[in-house]
Design an enzyme around this catalytic site. Sequence first.
Site, PDB file in Angstrom:
ATOM      1  N   CYS A 143       0.819  -1.205   0.000  1.00 59.22           N
ATOM      2  CA  CYS A 143       0.000   0.000   0.000  1.00 59.22           C
ATOM      3  C   CYS A 143       0.862   1.268   0.000  1.00 59.22           C
ATOM      4  O   CYS A 143       1.506   1.580  -0.977  1.00 59.22           O
ATOM      5  CB  CYS A 143      -0.968  -0.049   1.178  1.00 59.22           C
ATOM      6  SG  CYS A 143      -2.260   1.188   1.177  1.00 59.22           S
ATOM      7  N   HIS A 144       0.891   2.034   1.091  1.00 64.70           N
ATOM      8  CA  HIS A 144       1.699   3.252   1.206  1.00 64.70           C
ATOM      9  C   HIS A 144       3.104   2.967   1.740  1.00 64.70           C
ATOM     10  O   HIS A 144       3.952   3.861   1.755  1.00 64.70           O
ATOM     11  CB  HIS A 144       1.018   4.262   2.140  1.00 64.70           C
ATOM     12  CG  HIS A 144      -0.166   4.945   1.552  1.00 64.70           C
ATOM     13  ND1 HIS A 144      -1.402   4.340   1.453  1.00 64.70           N
ATOM     14  CD2 HIS A 144      -0.309   6.188   1.028  1.00 64.70           C
ATOM     15  CE1 HIS A 144      -2.261   5.176   0.899  1.00 64.70           C
ATOM     16  NE2 HIS A 144      -1.631   6.306   0.632  1.00 64.70           N
TER      17      HIS A 144
END
Length: 187
Positions: free
Chosen positions: A111-112
């Site tokens: 994800c991030h």
Amino acid sequence: MPDIAQSRIAILATNGFEQSELEVPLSKLRQAGATVDVVSLESGEIKGWDKKDWGEPVTVDRVLDQANASDYDAIVLPGGQINPDLLRVEKKAIDFVKAFARAGKPVAAVCHAPWLLIEADLVKGKRATSYHSIRTDMINAGAKWEDSETVRDGNLITARNPGDLDAFVEAIVEAVEGTSEKRSAAE
């Protein structure tokens, strides 16, 4: 899922980790037989973020100051917006991630969390994915960004979002097995 019983894996996280992105790999890697430590900046518990509000706490197994990459076979970096943003400004956290890469050990981010890979200068020239909102960050850091569920380039493993965690964990297990086999052959 293959047995990785002799493996030890670190999950580096702090407050604001995306709940599923820590808990699913933690559970699945333990089910596969690995010893998994949650490593964080401080002892006690860290609190997750679950979609739109604070989630459940997770116990910290080891403080980053006491962790050494040589004690582990791989590192997993859960995302969420808060967690990787807090960690990427911590020199100790970035040095810890870099140590895994230098040793040729699997480095997995979802994800991030590839923000940490960018800060550690690990994505240049590598195939990788991430949450779509940091796509430009990845490309600007030199990644060959792909809109794929999970991407593995050597020992660098990235996943797009929490919906891709099964493939993400499978790639981690395969990478850990491969690293373990190389180490056994060298000994």
